[in-house]
Design a protein around this motif. Structure first.
Motif, PDB file in Angstrom:
ATOM      1  N   SER A  20     -27.803  74.507 118.987  1.00  0.00           N
ATOM      2  CA  SER A  20     -27.043  74.191 117.770  1.00  0.00           C
ATOM      3  C   SER A  20     -25.865  75.139 117.601  1.00  0.00           C
ATOM      4  N   THR A  21     -26.070  76.409 117.931  1.00  0.00           N
ATOM      5  CA  THR A  21     -24.986  77.382 117.843  1.00  0.00           C
ATOM      6  C   THR A  21     -23.862  77.027 118.801  1.00  0.00           C
ATOM      7  N   PHE A  22     -24.200  76.678 120.036  1.00  0.00           N
ATOM      8  CA  PHE A  22     -23.174  76.280 121.000  1.00  0.00           C
ATOM      9  C   PHE A  22     -22.457  75.013 120.544  1.00  0.00           C
ATOM     10  N   THR A  23     -23.181  74.091 119.934  1.00  0.00           N
ATOM     11  CA  THR A  23     -22.564  72.863 119.450  1.00  0.00           C
ATOM     12  C   THR A  23     -21.477  73.177 118.420  1.00  0.00           C
ATOM     13  N   VAL A  24     -21.790  74.068 117.472  1.00  0.00           N
ATOM     14  CA  VAL A  24     -20.819  74.457 116.451  1.00  0.00           C
ATOM     15  C   VAL A  24     -19.620  75.163 117.075  1.00  0.00           C
ATOM     16  N   LEU A  25     -19.873  76.137 117.938  1.00  0.00           N
ATOM     17  CA  LEU A  25     -18.793  76.922 118.522  1.00  0.00           C
ATOM     18  C   LEU A  25     -17.888  76.061 119.413  1.00  0.00           C
ATOM     19  N   LEU A  26     -18.479  75.168 120.189  1.00  0.00           N
ATOM     20  CA  LEU A  26     -17.674  74.282 121.034  1.00  0.00           C
ATOM     21  C   LEU A  26     -16.848  73.322 120.178  1.00  0.00           C
ATOM     22  N   ALA A  27     -17.444  72.803 119.104  1.00  0.00           N
ATOM     23  CA  ALA A  27     -16.699  71.915 118.209  1.00  0.00           C
ATOM     24  C   ALA A  27     -15.508  72.653 117.611  1.00  0.00           C
ATOM     25  N   ASP A  28     -15.714  73.911 117.199  1.00  0.00           N
ATOM     26  CA  ASP A  28     -14.625  74.714 116.651  1.00  0.00           C
ATOM     27  C   ASP A  28     -13.476  74.857 117.643  1.00  0.00           C
ATOM     28  N   ILE A  29     -13.806  75.269 118.869  1.00  0.00           N
ATOM     29  CA  ILE A  29     -12.759  75.558 119.859  1.00  0.00           C
ATOM     30  C   ILE A  29     -12.047  74.280 120.280  1.00  0.00           C
ATOM     31  N   LEU A  30     -12.803  73.220 120.515  1.00  0.00           N
ATOM     32  CA  LEU A  30     -12.189  71.946 120.892  1.00  0.00           C
ATOM     33  C   LEU A  30     -11.261  71.443 119.791  1.00  0.00           C
ATOM     34  N   HIS A  31     -11.695  71.524 118.546  1.00  0.00           N
ATOM     35  CA  HIS A  31     -10.985  70.905 117.425  1.00  0.00           C
ATOM     36  C   HIS A  31      -9.859  71.783 116.885  1.00  0.00           C
ATOM     37  N   TYR A  32     -10.174  73.046 116.598  1.00  0.00           N
ATOM     38  CA  TYR A  32      -9.210  73.922 115.940  1.00  0.00           C
ATOM     39  C   TYR A  32      -8.299  74.667 116.914  1.00  0.00           C
ATOM     40  N   MET A  33      -8.749  74.850 118.157  1.00  0.00           N
ATOM     41  CA  MET A  33      -8.001  75.681 119.104  1.00  0.00           C
ATOM     42  C   MET A  33      -7.347  74.854 120.212  1.00  0.00           C
ATOM     43  N   GLU A  34      -8.067  73.868 120.729  1.00  0.00           N
ATOM     44  CA  GLU A  34      -7.569  73.101 121.866  1.00  0.00           C
ATOM     45  C   GLU A  34      -6.905  71.787 121.480  1.00  0.00           C
ATOM     46  N   GLY A  35      -6.979  71.412 120.202  1.00  0.00           N
ATOM     47  CA  GLY A  35      -6.246  70.244 119.732  1.00  0.00           C
ATOM     48  C   GLY A  35      -6.928  68.903 119.924  1.00  0.00           C
ATOM     49  N   TYR A  36      -8.219  68.912 120.275  1.00  0.00           N
ATOM     50  CA  TYR A  36      -8.960  67.653 120.404  1.00  0.00           C
ATOM     51  C   TYR A  36      -9.572  67.285 119.053  1.00  0.00           C
ATOM     52  N   ARG A  37      -9.741  66.010 118.820  1.00  0.00           N
ATOM     53  CA  ARG A  37     -10.400  65.555 117.591  1.00  0.00           C
ATOM     54  C   ARG A  37     -11.893  65.406 117.874  1.00  0.00           C
ATOM     55  N   VAL A  38     -12.686  65.964 116.981  1.00  0.00           N
ATOM     56  CA  VAL A  38     -14.118  66.111 117.225  1.00  0.00           C
ATOM     57  C   VAL A  38     -14.917  65.499 116.077  1.00  0.00           C
ATOM     58  N   LEU A  39     -16.047  64.902 116.435  1.00  0.00           N
ATOM     59  CA  LEU A  39     -17.073  64.484 115.478  1.00  0.00           C
ATOM     60  C   LEU A  39     -18.392  65.087 115.937  1.00  0.00           C
ATOM     61  N   PRO A 221     -15.992  89.249 109.180  1.00  0.00           N
ATOM     62  CA  PRO A 221     -15.334  88.484 110.252  1.00  0.00           C
ATOM     63  C   PRO A 221     -16.003  87.121 110.450  1.00  0.00           C
ATOM     64  N   VAL A 222     -15.245  86.187 111.006  1.00  0.00           N
ATOM     65  CA  VAL A 222     -15.762  84.835 111.243  1.00  0.00           C
ATOM     66  C   VAL A 222     -16.321  84.751 112.659  1.00  0.00           C
ATOM     67  N   PHE A 223     -17.591  84.369 112.767  1.00  0.00           N
ATOM     68  CA  PHE A 223     -18.212  84.158 114.067  1.00  0.00           C
ATOM     69  C   PHE A 223     -18.610  82.684 114.185  1.00  0.00           C
ATOM     70  N   ARG A 224     -19.818  82.330 113.750  1.00  0.00           N
ATOM     71  CA  ARG A 224     -20.231  80.922 113.774  1.00  0.00           C
ATOM     72  C   ARG A 224     -19.905  80.276 112.436  1.00  0.00           C
ATOM     73  N   SER A 225     -19.032  79.268 112.468  1.00  0.00           N
ATOM     74  CA  SER A 225     -18.643  78.574 111.241  1.00  0.00           C
ATOM     75  C   SER A 225     -18.304  77.131 111.564  1.00  0.00           C
ATOM     76  N   THR A 226     -18.589  76.235 110.625  1.00  0.00           N
ATOM     77  CA  THR A 226     -18.227  74.827 110.812  1.00  0.00           C
ATOM     78  C   THR A 226     -16.877  74.501 110.198  1.00  0.00           C
ATOM     79  N   ILE A 227     -16.270  75.457 109.511  1.00  0.00           N
ATOM     80  CA  ILE A 227     -14.979  75.171 108.867  1.00  0.00           C
ATOM     81  C   ILE A 227     -13.846  76.065 109.368  1.00  0.00           C
ATOM     82  N   LEU A 228     -14.186  77.199 109.983  1.00  0.00           N
ATOM     83  CA  LEU A 228     -13.177  78.143 110.454  1.00  0.00           C
ATOM     84  C   LEU A 228     -13.385  78.478 111.922  1.00  0.00           C
ATOM     85  N   LEU A 229     -12.280  78.633 112.641  1.00  0.00           N
ATOM     86  CA  LEU A 229     -12.349  79.053 114.033  1.00  0.00           C
ATOM     87  C   LEU A 229     -12.835  80.499 114.098  1.00  0.00           C
TER      88      LEU A 229
END
Length: 262
Positions: A20-39, A221-229
């Motif tokens: 679950s932690t990896f799911t959140v972190l990957l969603a963050d990086i894909l969506h907020y950092m790499e520019g992909y749209r994620v669900l 600091p922000v580490f695992r978050s569903t709203i912030l990178l």
């Protein structure tokens, strides 16, 4: 023809490995950092850890001027609203995802499924058979590896090699690595993976206690978050940027239906 989103999941039958932690972190990086749209589809019923974390963070956001400021700044840089997450069950996951995709204003590039830790849960195998790429975290522990190898081999034999389902690959990666510790288990299990015909990814994720640290009222600091990178230094330190790049490269082999195996 509009390209379909790539369905991916971080899975393991062994609890405590961080799916679950990896799911959140990957969603963050894909969506907020790499520019992909994620669900994200949180199907780990009844825990719903990701969906419940989102609710906690939105409630915290109402009380925190700092997090509000960070969110505004993030939107100004990325032009991305927070990624959507739905709560579902393994039995209803595909129907709920399809409905949500139809409701979103923009097309989605990746759908991440967070599933229960056992294939015996009703609906898990059906949902897994519709997922394009399955990523399996490994820990160099004999008990964890016995379960991990059995799960990965079963997925590889029954789904990846089955032309009637969507699963194009199962990919394993090392996590929770303590670089101060020297153990022959990594080499031994790498040889076992090769013998079983299982693909090991290049990225190794080090052990970090902050992996599961959520946003808090202390506004640290922000580490695992569903709203912030997460902090960029944390992403680099944990090799999460490398892991994400590998996942994107593997996903480029997906178009419509099953494609080239790797």
């Amino acid at each position: 023809m509009e390209r379909k989103p790539v369905f991916i999941s971080v899975c393991n039958q062994k609890g405590g490995i961080g799916k679950s932690t990896f799911t959140v972190l990957l969603a963050d990086i894909l969506h907020y950092m790499e520019g992909y749209r994620v669900l994200v589809a949180d199907c780990d019923y009844p825990q719903k850890s990701i969906f419940d974390q989102r609710k906690r963070e939105l409630a915290l956001l109402d009380r925190s001027a700092r997090y509000k400021s960070l969110l505004v700044r993030q939107f100004g840089v990325t032009h991305r609203e927070i990624w959507p997450v739905i709560a579902s069950t393994p039995e209803k996951a595909l129907t709920d995802v399809d409905r949500q995709l139809g409701m979103l204003r923009e097309p989605v590039d990746f759908v991440l499924f967070d599933l229960p830790g056992t294939v015996g849960t009703p609906g898990v195998l059906r949902t897994l058979s519709a997922i394009n790429r399955i990523f399996v975290p490994m820990k160099a522990d004999r008990y964890v590896m016995e379960s991990t190898l059995a799960f990965a081999k079963s997925v590889n034999d029954h789904l990846v090699r089955n032309s009637d389902v969507q699963t194009a690959g199962v990919h394993l990666f090392w996590t929770m690595i303590d670089r101060r510790e020297r153990t022959p288990l990594y080499d031994l299990y790498d040889k076992a993976l090769e013998k079983l015909g299982l693909h090991r990814m290049e990225t190794h994720i080090p052990y970090r206690s902050r992996f599961s640290k959520e946003l808090s009222a202390e506004e640290g600091p922000v580490f695992r978050s569903t709203i912030l990178l997460p902090e960029k230094s944390f992403i680099r330190e944990c090799c999460l940027d490398n892991l994400t790049r590998e996942i994107v490269e593997l996903s480029e082999h997906i178009a419509h239906g099953k494609q080239e195996k790797k």
